[in-house]
Design a protein around this motif. Structure first.
Motif, PDB file in Angstrom:
ATOM      1  N   TYR A  77       0.812  -1.220   0.000  1.00 59.92           N
ATOM      2  CA  TYR A  77       0.000   0.000   0.000  1.00 59.92           C
ATOM      3  C   TYR A  77       0.845   1.270   0.000  1.00 59.92           C
ATOM      4  CZ  TYR A  77       1.003   0.750   4.981  1.00 59.92           C
ATOM      5  OH  TYR A  77       1.635   0.984   6.171  1.00 59.92           O
ATOM      6  N   THR A  78       2.112   1.176   0.462  1.00 62.96           N
ATOM      7  CA  THR A  78       2.944   2.378   0.526  1.00 62.96           C
ATOM      8  C   THR A  78       3.237   2.948  -0.863  1.00 62.96           C
ATOM      9  OG1 THR A  78       5.036   1.135   0.470  1.00 62.96           O
ATOM     10  CG2 THR A  78       4.059   1.527   2.625  1.00 62.96           C
ATOM     11  N   GLU A  79       3.099   2.130  -1.897  1.00 61.15           N
ATOM     12  CA  GLU A  79       3.392   2.595  -3.242  1.00 61.15           C
ATOM     13  C   GLU A  79       2.195   3.278  -3.902  1.00 61.15           C
ATOM     14  OE1 GLU A  79       6.466   2.419  -4.659  1.00 61.15           O
ATOM     15  OE2 GLU A  79       7.100   1.649  -2.698  1.00 61.15           O
ATOM     16  N   TYR A  80       1.028   3.205  -3.263  1.00 59.09           N
ATOM     17  CA  TYR A  80      -0.190   3.705  -3.907  1.00 59.09           C
ATOM     18  C   TYR A  80      -0.743   4.988  -3.283  1.00 59.09           C
ATOM     19  CZ  TYR A  80      -0.208  -0.663  -6.454  1.00 59.09           C
ATOM     20  OH  TYR A  80       0.146  -1.712  -7.271  1.00 59.09           O
ATOM     21  N   GLY A  81      -0.049   5.540  -2.295  1.00 57.07           N
ATOM     22  CA  GLY A  81      -0.484   6.797  -1.720  1.00 57.07           C
ATOM     23  C   GLY A  81      -1.715   6.647  -0.865  1.00 57.07           C
ATOM     24  N   GLY A  82      -2.540   7.706  -0.852  1.00 57.84           N
ATOM     25  CA  GLY A  82      -3.708   7.707   0.008  1.00 57.84           C
ATOM     26  C   GLY A  82      -4.999   7.514  -0.751  1.00 57.84           C
ATOM     27  N   ALA A  83      -6.096   7.614  -0.003  1.00 56.11           N
ATOM     28  CA  ALA A  83      -7.436   7.466  -0.570  1.00 56.11           C
ATOM     29  C   ALA A  83      -8.098   8.840  -0.635  1.00 56.11           C
ATOM     30  CB  ALA A  83      -8.259   6.524   0.293  1.00 56.11           C
ATOM     31  N   PRO A  84      -8.439   9.325  -1.826  1.00 54.59           N
ATOM     32  CA  PRO A  84      -9.085  10.632  -1.920  1.00 54.59           C
ATOM     33  C   PRO A  84     -10.543  10.573  -1.492  1.00 54.59           C
ATOM     34  CG  PRO A  84      -8.971   9.629  -4.090  1.00 54.59           C
ATOM     35  CD  PRO A  84      -8.216   8.715  -3.154  1.00 54.59           C
ATOM     36  N   LEU A  85     -11.015  11.600  -0.820  1.00 53.31           N
ATOM     37  CA  LEU A  85     -12.429  11.727  -0.494  1.00 53.31           C
ATOM     38  C   LEU A  85     -13.047  12.572  -1.603  1.00 53.31           C
ATOM     39  CD1 LEU A  85     -14.622  11.013   1.501  1.00 53.31           C
ATOM     40  CD2 LEU A  85     -14.024  13.026   2.845  1.00 53.31           C
ATOM     41  N   LEU A  86     -13.586  11.910  -2.620  1.00 53.22           N
ATOM     42  CA  LEU A  86     -14.111  12.590  -3.797  1.00 53.22           C
ATOM     43  C   LEU A  86     -15.511  13.139  -3.527  1.00 53.22           C
ATOM     44  CD1 LEU A  86     -12.981  10.088  -6.590  1.00 53.22           C
ATOM     45  CD2 LEU A  86     -11.885  12.232  -5.897  1.00 53.22           C
ATOM     46  N   GLY A  87     -15.735  14.366  -3.984  1.00 53.85           N
ATOM     47  CA  GLY A  87     -17.015  15.025  -3.761  1.00 53.85           C
ATOM     48  C   GLY A  87     -16.903  16.162  -2.775  1.00 53.85           C
ATOM     49  N   ILE A  88     -15.770  16.256  -2.089  1.00 50.12           N
ATOM     50  CA  ILE A  88     -15.507  17.355  -1.165  1.00 50.12           C
ATOM     51  C   ILE A  88     -14.872  18.511  -1.944  1.00 50.12           C
ATOM     52  CG2 ILE A  88     -14.201  18.044   0.883  1.00 50.12           C
ATOM     53  CD1 ILE A  88     -16.561  16.175   1.422  1.00 50.12           C
ATOM     54  N   ASP A  89     -15.190  19.732  -1.558  1.00 49.52           N
ATOM     55  CA  ASP A  89     -14.742  20.913  -2.289  1.00 49.52           C
ATOM     56  C   ASP A  89     -13.308  21.301  -1.929  1.00 49.52           C
ATOM     57  OD1 ASP A  89     -15.077  22.866  -4.190  1.00 49.52           O
ATOM     58  OD2 ASP A  89     -16.105  24.270  -2.860  1.00 49.52           O
ATOM     59  N   GLY A  90     -12.422  20.355  -2.089  1.00 46.14           N
ATOM     60  CA  GLY A  90     -11.006  20.542  -1.795  1.00 46.14           C
ATOM     61  C   GLY A  90     -10.324  19.195  -1.919  1.00 46.14           C
ATOM     62  N   ALA A  91      -9.011  19.199  -2.002  1.00 46.94           N
ATOM     63  CA  ALA A  91      -8.271  17.939  -2.080  1.00 46.94           C
ATOM     64  C   ALA A  91      -8.121  17.380  -0.672  1.00 46.94           C
ATOM     65  CB  ALA A  91      -6.906  18.167  -2.711  1.00 46.94           C
ATOM     66  N   VAL A  92      -8.896  16.339  -0.355  1.00 42.94           N
ATOM     67  CA  VAL A  92      -8.841  15.700   0.959  1.00 42.94           C
ATOM     68  C   VAL A  92      -8.360  14.269   0.753  1.00 42.94           C
ATOM     69  CG1 VAL A  92     -10.145  15.021   3.005  1.00 42.94           C
ATOM     70  CG2 VAL A  92     -10.727  17.140   1.803  1.00 42.94           C
ATOM     71  N   ILE A  93      -7.168  13.969   1.244  1.00 44.28           N
ATOM     72  CA  ILE A  93      -6.542  12.667   1.027  1.00 44.28           C
ATOM     73  C   ILE A  93      -6.360  11.947   2.358  1.00 44.28           C
ATOM     74  CG2 ILE A  93      -4.558  11.432   0.088  1.00 44.28           C
ATOM     75  CD1 ILE A  93      -6.113  12.943  -2.042  1.00 44.28           C
ATOM     76  N   LYS A  94      -6.877  10.731   2.428  1.00 47.50           N
ATOM     77  CA  LYS A  94      -6.727   9.903   3.635  1.00 47.50           C
ATOM     78  C   LYS A  94      -5.569   8.937   3.439  1.00 47.50           C
ATOM     79  CE  LYS A  94      -7.654   7.685   7.476  1.00 47.50           C
ATOM     80  NZ  LYS A  94      -6.463   6.808   7.460  1.00 47.50           N
ATOM     81  N   ALA A  95      -4.497   9.132   4.190  1.00 52.01           N
ATOM     82  CA  ALA A  95      -3.370   8.203   4.158  1.00 52.01           C
ATOM     83  C   ALA A  95      -3.665   7.017   5.066  1.00 52.01           C
ATOM     84  CB  ALA A  95      -2.096   8.909   4.618  1.00 52.01           C
ATOM     85  N   HIS A  96      -3.025   5.892   4.808  1.00 47.02           N
ATOM     86  CA  HIS A  96      -3.221   4.690   5.627  1.00 47.02           C
ATOM     87  C   HIS A  96      -2.862   4.996   7.080  1.00 47.02           C
ATOM     88  CE1 HIS A  96      -3.118   0.494   6.871  1.00 47.02           C
ATOM     89  NE2 HIS A  96      -3.598   0.152   5.694  1.00 47.02           N
ATOM     90  N   GLY A  97      -3.653   4.483   8.006  1.00 46.31           N
ATOM     91  CA  GLY A  97      -3.437   4.765   9.421  1.00 46.31           C
ATOM     92  C   GLY A  97      -2.066   4.361   9.936  1.00 46.31           C
TER      93      GLY A  97
END
Length: 333
Positions: free
Chosen positions: A276-296
């Motif tokens: 998973y470290t090679e794939y970055g985070g999970a974007p929260l799509l639909g929010i009015d800004g770039a919100v990226i959730k990285a693995h805990g």
């Protein structure tokens, strides 16, 4: 470009978060990265040789993993995650990256940053590796447990843009997770969603069964949050169990250890493909800004890649392209 970093969120915060931010800052000197959290703890991790494009914003509270998401966001006004999200809302930052409480980040995205106009519900998207070595974007993996057909259609619309811009897929194939591949399969939600998706402004690949999902049948897999989250956890659990069992087998005796030594290069490459470290985070799509959730449990490399994903999101004007596609769809309807 300025990105707010929740320095106190995640299992390895603030050490791994700060270390990953330093790596990203050195790789992207034109981007300002703002570490939000306990100033003393952050500066201890930064040391004396911090890149000049790193700033620090002091906060006094932290949203913990066990906190109830909505209550925490509303009550902990000076939490690192909330302040970082507020910076996006107020135009002090273009995006936010956090490895903290997933539910709290989704709540902060909705309650603090806000949704894109005409998006009914946001979706949490996750990049999964496939057996062929390609990446596949899967959403929703947990932002909303309940969904309607038009929500799945909006997920596909947003994911189509994200896959093109951030993942570099010229014409993403959009698939619908279902119990069968034939049209007309599934429950009411899947049947209604199929009718919308097959007429959407993207390349629809039809229904995709779970057993075929990792076999390069599509580039984007659309699901409701309940189904997507369960599938994510099943695959994560199976992957961890598989590597644990392989380790036990190869360490069982001298002969198996010799076999492991011969197979080590191939096994290492296989493991890296699913890292998973090679794939970055999970974007929260639909929010009015770039919100990226990285693995805990992100280490410095994983968090660096999550920041890189946020930079690509902003460089590619993903939000503007989603708005444009939404407008075209509304006009067509």
């Amino acid at each position: 470009m300025k990105i707010a970093i929740d320095a106190m969120g995640g299992d390895n915060a603030p050490d791994a978060i700060v270390a990953g931010t330093v790596l990203a800052a050195r790789e992207n000197p034109a981007v300002t990265l703002v570490l939000v959290g306990d100033e003393n703890a952050i500066k201890r991790c930064l040391g004396q040789d911090a890149p000049r494009n790193i700033e620090v914003v002091h906060t006094t509270e932290v949203i913990e993993a066990e906190d109830e998401p909505v209550r925490a966001v509303r009550r902990k006004k000076d939490a690192s995650m909330v302040v970082a999200a507020r910076m996006v809302k107020e135009g002090q930052a273009d995006g936010v990256v956090s490895a903290g409480n997933t539910g709290a980040l989704m709540a902060a995205g909705l309650l603090v940053v806000g949704r894109i106009r005409d998006i009914d519900r946001p979706a949490l998207a996750s990049v999964w590796p496939t057996m062929g070595g390609k990446a596949m974007l899967v959403l929703d993996v947990g932002a909303n447990m309940d969904a309607e057909a038009n929500h799945l259609y909006q997920y596909a619309l947003m994911a189509n843009v994200y896959a093109k811009v951030v993942l570099g897929m010229p014409e993403p194939r959009i698939g619908l997770l279902n119990v069968g591949s034939e049209p007309g399969k599934g429950d009411k939600l899947r049947k209604e969603a199929y009718g919308l998706l097959e007429n959407g402004p993207f390349r629809f690949a039809g229904n995709i069964e779970a057993r075929e999902a990792l076999n390069d049948r599509c580039d984007v897999l659309v699901a409701d949050g309940f189904t997507g989250n369960n599938m994510l956890k099943l695959i994560e659990g199976f992957g961890l169990g598989l590597f644990d069992q392989l380790k036990r087998i190869f360490l069982a005796n001298t002969l198996s250890k010799l076999a492991a030594a011969v197979l080590k290069p191939g096994l290492t490459a296989f493991k890296k493909r699913f890292d998973y470290t090679e794939y970055g985070g999970a974007p929260l799509l639909g929010i009015d800004g770039a919100v990226i959730k990285a693995h805990g449990s992100s280490n410095d490399r994983a968090f660096q890649m999550a920041i890189t994903q946020a930079i690509r999101f902003l460089d590619g004007n993903v939000l503007e392209q989603i708005r444009t596609d939404l407008t075209k769809t509304t006009e067509t309807v």
